[in-house]
Design an enzyme around this catalytic site. Structure first.
Site, mmCIF file in Angstrom:
data_model
loop_
_atom_site.group_PDB
_atom_site.id
_atom_site.type_symbol
_atom_site.label_atom_id
_atom_site.label_comp_id
_atom_site.label_asym_id
_atom_site.label_seq_id
_atom_site.Cartn_x
_atom_site.Cartn_y
_atom_site.Cartn_z
ATOM 1 N N HIS A 1 23.613 11.724 19.997
ATOM 2 C CA HIS A 1 23.213 11.450 21.376
ATOM 3 C C HIS A 1 22.462 10.126 21.511
ATOM 4 C CE1 HIS A 1 18.991 12.546 20.488
ATOM 5 N NE2 HIS A 1 19.501 13.496 19.733
ATOM 6 N N ASP A 2 22.730 9.452 22.622
ATOM 7 C CA ASP A 2 22.027 8.227 23.014
ATOM 8 C C ASP A 2 22.297 7.037 22.098
ATOM 9 O OD1 ASP A 2 20.352 9.432 25.259
ATOM 10 O OD2 ASP A 2 19.701 10.659 23.566
ATOM 11 N N GLY B 1 20.614 10.492 16.415
ATOM 12 C CA GLY B 1 20.354 10.117 17.795
ATOM 13 C C GLY B 1 19.667 8.768 17.929
#
Length: 258
Positions: free
Chosen positions: A120-121, A138
């Protein structure tokens, strides 16, 4: 549009007219897919996911699924993928979290080999190669034309700057400066990617200047700030590639692999 009869495509999904959806694929309601993109088979594309043009996504890849952050509460975060990427078997690319910018971004021209993971991100640039089982935790940022060897792991919040290279099995817990090659667990620097530079047609005088800058940072044993100051006060900093190398170190928040 070519959609196999066994595929499940939500009627709210937005697909360009020449998208190909192979057998047993699943496409969610908030998905947009651009022209020429092909989902081979058994691909799941979910969440608020936008995929650009001419991407190839192979069987059993999971694209845009909910992230693996325990703080995630189902917020409508995003995954945005550019053009001309190849995403191979069993790859996983997750959407962002509200704790960051709420979006995972993938550029164009990348190759994600089988079983790679983008957490994520993450922000991934253009023309990168992630070999089998390479994984980004992440909030990782990857520049352009980076090579991550098989089984490479990048710690959360690290940056892997453009034209760098991580050898097979590297465990990267700090930032990798531009052009630098690293390997090992934990990763250590092992020179610059000079062969890659030559293949890209980089002039010999630029490579010579970068070699001098590398020696100041990594070979001469100086404290990092002193090494950077010496580079910045010398003529080689006038070479743009050297300035970019220094800049990739200056902007590091986690410290660099040395």
């Amino acid at each position: 549009m070519l959609i196999h009869p066994t595929a499940i495509v939500d009627p709210k999904a937005e697909l360009d007219s020449d998208v190909e959806i192979g057998p047993f694929c699943i496409v969610g309601p908030d998905v947009r897919i651009g022209a020429g993109t092909v989902l081979k088979s058994h691909v799941v594309v979910n969440g608020h996911t936008t995929i650009g043009k001419a991407n190839e996504i192979y069987q059993f890849a999971s694209v845009g699924e909910a992230n693996q952050d325990k703080k995630y509460k189902g917020e409508p975060t995003q995954l945005i993928i550019g053009d001309d990427n190849v995403i191979r078997e069993n790859a996983t690319i997750h959407r962002g979290t509200v704790q960051d910018q709420g979006v995972t971004k993938i550029g164009s021209g990348n190759l994600f080999m089988a079983s790679t993971h983008v957490g994520h991100d993450c922000v991934v640039g253009d023309n990168n190669i992630l070999a089998n089982y390479a994984a980004l935790a992440g909030h990782v940022k990857v520049g352009d034309s980076v090579i991550l060897g098989g089984y490479t792991g990048i710690h959360q919040f690290c940056q892997v700057n453009s034209y760098s290279m991580c050898g097979m099995g590297s465990m990267v817990t700090k930032d990798v400066p531009r052009y630098v090659m690293v390997s090992g667990d934990p990763a250590k620097a092992h020179g610059m990617n000079f062969e890659g530079m030559r293949r890209r047609g980089m002039p010999a005088e630029v490579i010579k200047a970068l070699r001098s800058a590398y020696k100041m940072v990594y070979i001469k044993g100086m404290p990092l700030e002193q090494a950077l100051s010496e580079i910045e006060s010398s003529d080689i900093v006038k070479v743009q590639e050297v300035a970019d190398f220094v800049g990739s170190i200056r902007q590091s928040n986690r410290g660099i692999v040395r």
